[in-house]
Scaffold this motif. Sequence first.
Motif, PDB file in Angstrom:
ATOM      1  N   MET A 254     -15.159  10.084  20.068  1.00  0.00           N
ATOM      2  CA  MET A 254     -14.495   9.191  19.166  1.00  0.00           C
ATOM      3  C   MET A 254     -13.590   9.448  18.441  1.00  0.00           C
ATOM      4  O   MET A 254     -12.861   8.997  17.996  1.00  0.00           O
ATOM      5  CB  MET A 254     -15.726   8.219  18.867  1.00  0.00           C
ATOM      6  CG  MET A 254     -15.312   7.015  18.138  1.00  0.00           C
ATOM      7  SD  MET A 254     -16.706   5.770  17.836  1.00  0.00           S
ATOM      8  CE  MET A 254     -17.531   6.671  16.791  1.00  0.00           C
ATOM      9  N   ALA A 255     -13.826  10.610  17.700  1.00  0.00           N
ATOM     10  CA  ALA A 255     -13.261  11.160  16.468  1.00  0.00           C
ATOM     11  C   ALA A 255     -11.839  11.575  16.891  1.00  0.00           C
ATOM     12  O   ALA A 255     -11.031  11.634  16.059  1.00  0.00           O
ATOM     13  CB  ALA A 255     -13.918  12.492  15.876  1.00  0.00           C
ATOM     14  N   LYS A 256     -11.511  11.721  17.947  1.00  0.00           N
ATOM     15  CA  LYS A 256     -10.064  11.955  18.550  1.00  0.00           C
ATOM     16  C   LYS A 256      -9.284  10.547  18.600  1.00  0.00           C
ATOM     17  O   LYS A 256      -8.024  10.614  18.597  1.00  0.00           O
ATOM     18  CB  LYS A 256     -10.113  12.325  19.988  1.00  0.00           C
ATOM     19  CG  LYS A 256     -10.618  13.662  20.188  1.00  0.00           C
ATOM     20  CD  LYS A 256     -10.373  14.246  21.497  1.00  0.00           C
ATOM     21  CE  LYS A 256     -11.457  15.457  21.946  1.00  0.00           C
ATOM     22  NZ  LYS A 256     -11.189  16.716  21.329  1.00  0.00           N
ATOM     23  N   LEU A 257      -9.782   9.551  18.396  1.00  0.00           N
ATOM     24  CA  LEU A 257      -9.257   8.256  18.449  1.00  0.00           C
ATOM     25  C   LEU A 257      -8.413   7.917  17.144  1.00  0.00           C
ATOM     26  O   LEU A 257      -8.892   8.383  16.071  1.00  0.00           O
ATOM     27  CB  LEU A 257     -10.021   6.971  18.420  1.00  0.00           C
ATOM     28  CG  LEU A 257     -10.688   6.771  19.706  1.00  0.00           C
ATOM     29  CD1 LEU A 257     -11.848   5.576  19.531  1.00  0.00           C
ATOM     30  CD2 LEU A 257      -9.640   6.009  20.783  1.00  0.00           C
ATOM     31  N   PRO A 258      -7.296   7.469  17.077  1.00  0.00           N
ATOM     32  CA  PRO A 258      -6.522   7.001  15.726  1.00  0.00           C
ATOM     33  C   PRO A 258      -7.687   6.167  14.984  1.00  0.00           C
ATOM     34  O   PRO A 258      -8.558   5.611  15.290  1.00  0.00           O
ATOM     35  CB  PRO A 258      -5.484   6.369  16.214  1.00  0.00           C
ATOM     36  CG  PRO A 258      -5.395   6.667  17.606  1.00  0.00           C
ATOM     37  CD  PRO A 258      -6.289   6.956  18.164  1.00  0.00           C
ATOM     38  N   GLU A 259      -7.311   6.606  13.466  1.00  0.00           N
ATOM     39  CA  GLU A 259      -8.075   5.612  12.468  1.00  0.00           C
ATOM     40  C   GLU A 259      -8.413   4.110  12.653  1.00  0.00           C
ATOM     41  O   GLU A 259      -9.642   3.818  12.722  1.00  0.00           O
ATOM     42  CB  GLU A 259      -7.359   5.723  11.164  1.00  0.00           C
ATOM     43  CG  GLU A 259      -8.319   5.603  10.079  1.00  0.00           C
ATOM     44  CD  GLU A 259      -9.097   6.931   9.660  1.00  0.00           C
ATOM     45  OE1 GLU A 259      -9.692   6.676   8.709  1.00  0.00           O
ATOM     46  OE2 GLU A 259      -8.799   7.994  10.229  1.00  0.00           O
ATOM     47  N   HIS A 260      -7.642   3.536  13.215  1.00  0.00           N
ATOM     48  CA  HIS A 260      -7.483   2.020  13.427  1.00  0.00           C
ATOM     49  C   HIS A 260      -8.139   1.588  14.626  1.00  0.00           C
ATOM     50  O   HIS A 260      -8.216   0.494  14.993  1.00  0.00           O
ATOM     51  CB  HIS A 260      -5.970   1.350  13.140  1.00  0.00           C
ATOM     52  CG  HIS A 260      -5.301   1.994  14.565  1.00  0.00           C
ATOM     53  ND1 HIS A 260      -4.451   2.905  14.600  1.00  0.00           N
ATOM     54  CD2 HIS A 260      -5.075   1.215  15.652  1.00  0.00           C
ATOM     55  CE1 HIS A 260      -3.773   3.021  15.454  1.00  0.00           C
ATOM     56  NE2 HIS A 260      -4.090   2.085  16.381  1.00  0.00           N
ATOM     57  N   ALA A 261      -8.374   2.333  15.677  1.00  0.00           N
ATOM     58  CA  ALA A 261      -8.745   2.225  17.064  1.00  0.00           C
ATOM     59  C   ALA A 261      -9.902   1.666  17.089  1.00  0.00           C
ATOM     60  O   ALA A 261     -10.997   2.026  16.502  1.00  0.00           O
ATOM     61  CB  ALA A 261      -8.581   3.558  18.122  1.00  0.00           C
ATOM     62  N   ILE A 262     -10.322   0.525  18.207  1.00  0.00           N
ATOM     63  CA  ILE A 262     -11.378   0.006  18.207  1.00  0.00           C
ATOM     64  C   ILE A 262     -12.018   0.453  19.783  1.00  0.00           C
ATOM     65  O   ILE A 262     -11.367   0.951  20.636  1.00  0.00           O
ATOM     66  CB  ILE A 262     -11.398  -1.725  18.332  1.00  0.00           C
ATOM     67  CG1 ILE A 262     -10.283  -2.035  19.328  1.00  0.00           C
ATOM     68  CG2 ILE A 262     -11.203  -2.060  16.877  1.00  0.00           C
ATOM     69  CD1 ILE A 262     -10.364  -3.628  19.470  1.00  0.00           C
ATOM     70  N   VAL A 263     -13.583   0.430  19.798  1.00  0.00           N
ATOM     71  CA  VAL A 263     -14.507   0.747  20.959  1.00  0.00           C
ATOM     72  C   VAL A 263     -14.769  -0.519  21.530  1.00  0.00           C
ATOM     73  O   VAL A 263     -15.332  -1.293  20.755  1.00  0.00           O
ATOM     74  CB  VAL A 263     -15.536   1.839  20.403  1.00  0.00           C
ATOM     75  CG1 VAL A 263     -16.228   2.057  21.647  1.00  0.00           C
ATOM     76  CG2 VAL A 263     -14.783   3.143  19.754  1.00  0.00           C
ATOM     77  N   MET A 264     -14.855  -0.710  22.802  1.00  0.00           N
ATOM     78  CA  MET A 264     -15.124  -1.758  23.600  1.00  0.00           C
ATOM     79  C   MET A 264     -16.058  -1.601  24.785  1.00  0.00           C
ATOM     80  O   MET A 264     -15.936  -0.364  25.083  1.00  0.00           O
ATOM     81  CB  MET A 264     -13.819  -2.806  24.003  1.00  0.00           C
ATOM     82  CG  MET A 264     -12.789  -2.854  22.848  1.00  0.00           C
ATOM     83  SD  MET A 264     -11.458  -3.823  23.256  1.00  0.00           S
ATOM     84  CE  MET A 264     -12.227  -5.399  23.544  1.00  0.00           C
ATOM     85  N   HIS A 265     -16.624  -2.364  25.047  1.00  0.00           N
ATOM     86  CA  HIS A 265     -17.661  -2.375  26.317  1.00  0.00           C
ATOM     87  C   HIS A 265     -17.763  -3.616  26.676  1.00  0.00           C
ATOM     88  O   HIS A 265     -18.315  -4.398  25.884  1.00  0.00           O
ATOM     89  CB  HIS A 265     -18.879  -1.490  26.078  1.00  0.00           C
ATOM     90  CG  HIS A 265     -19.362  -1.099  27.302  1.00  0.00           C
ATOM     91  ND1 HIS A 265     -19.918  -1.969  28.335  1.00  0.00           N
ATOM     92  CD2 HIS A 265     -19.848   0.123  27.741  1.00  0.00           C
ATOM     93  CE1 HIS A 265     -20.606  -1.474  29.382  1.00  0.00           C
ATOM     94  NE2 HIS A 265     -20.726  -0.094  29.000  1.00  0.00           N
ATOM     95  N   PRO A 266     -17.645  -4.313  27.814  1.00  0.00           N
ATOM     96  CA  PRO A 266     -18.071  -5.500  28.257  1.00  0.00           C
ATOM     97  C   PRO A 266     -19.579  -5.838  28.375  1.00  0.00           C
ATOM     98  O   PRO A 266     -19.983  -7.096  28.201  1.00  0.00           O
ATOM     99  CB  PRO A 266     -17.399  -5.659  29.824  1.00  0.00           C
ATOM    100  CG  PRO A 266     -17.344  -4.300  30.485  1.00  0.00           C
ATOM    101  CD  PRO A 266     -17.379  -3.539  29.095  1.00  0.00           C
ATOM    102  N   GLY A 267     -20.415  -4.776  28.359  1.00  0.00           N
ATOM    103  CA  GLY A 267     -21.791  -5.084  28.604  1.00  0.00           C
ATOM    104  C   GLY A 267     -22.127  -5.581  30.083  1.00  0.00           C
ATOM    105  O   GLY A 267     -21.241  -5.983  30.653  1.00  0.00           O
ATOM    106  N   PRO A 268     -23.469  -5.377  30.410  1.00  0.00           N
ATOM    107  CA  PRO A 268     -24.193  -4.367  29.928  1.00  0.00           C
ATOM    108  C   PRO A 268     -24.090  -2.822  29.859  1.00  0.00           C
ATOM    109  O   PRO A 268     -23.508  -2.488  30.762  1.00  0.00           O
ATOM    110  CB  PRO A 268     -25.661  -4.709  30.794  1.00  0.00           C
ATOM    111  CG  PRO A 268     -25.016  -5.025  32.019  1.00  0.00           C
ATOM    112  CD  PRO A 268     -23.762  -5.661  31.797  1.00  0.00           C
TER     113      PRO A 268
END
Length: 328
Positions: A254-268
């Motif tokens: 996750m640290a490789k993502l740009p500062e502003h980027a978001i993490v998503m998952h539809p669930g479950p």
Amino acid sequence: MRHLLSTGDLSRDDAVLLLDTAEEMLSVAQRPIKKLPTLRGQTVVNLFFEDSTRTRISFEAAAKRLSADVINFAAKGSSVSKGESLKDTALTLQAMGADAVVIRHGASGAPARLARAGWIDSAILNAGDGSHEHPTQALLDAFTMRRHLAPSGDRSLEGRRVAIVGDVLHSRVARSNALLLATLGAEVTLVAPPTLMPYGVESWPVETSYDLDTVLAKSDAVMMLRVQTERMNAAFFPSAREYSRRYGLDSRRMAKLPEHAIVMHPGPMNRGMEITADVADSVRSVIVEQVTNGVAVRMAALYLLLSGARDAATTSPATTADLTEGQA
Ligand code: ASP
Ligand code: CP
């Protein structure tokens, strides 16, 4: 727009109208009294042949917040288990006067069949069909992206880069997102092991990659997909550990993502498989917010399909006051 079957059917104007209407619905959801009278007297049937937590509950909440009557139908416990067909189930719903049918089904194409066979007059909303499509999920995902990545100005996702990662082969979420995000001008990269990349992906409006680390570094949003073991009839990767090592999202990655980027998952989520618990619960994760936004997006979809606005795709309610017009 009479039905909502595939995000591929939505023009950019349709999609923007849905997202803008959902913004109005979200502000209603933040009021102390969350209810609007808009669909009073209309009946929404939730017809679920496959399990669901988020989609079923949020369609129910959405319909109730618009004052519709809601009938929940789960195939388990119904006469479907006695062998009743989709046609006879549809005729039963027609006889009961359903204005909208929200359907989740294990067979790809079942919602389209219901919409086109002439068994029922209702508006049909696809709540997930096999590994084909899940349009309201893609709309709530785009809505969530817009709020984080384009919070002001024209709210456009044009040029935003989205990585969709994991079991793309079995994912209706991935297909609906790829089609919708392309319509909205975003650039999608699918990342999956070769065995979980769909056949014919060349015809999708996306890039593909097998290298997650490289893609993450240039993504504004990363959407992790659940490994759908219930749809797998063969071994698609050597072991869960090997899958997580190459395609899972942990904090180091996750640290490789740009500062502003978001993490998503539809669930479950399968915590520990495609996403680690610390990433799922991190400040960059918008997974819980996706669920909240799902209610607003489904309110918008029901409103536009059922309120008569379906033939006037250019008239968005300008304010929540327009939505409450006529309130007794
Ligand atoms: N809940 C989503 C769906 O029904 C994603 C998933 O199950 O992994 O498609
Ligand atoms: N994201 C989603 O569709 O979740 P459910 O399967 O719980 O409805």
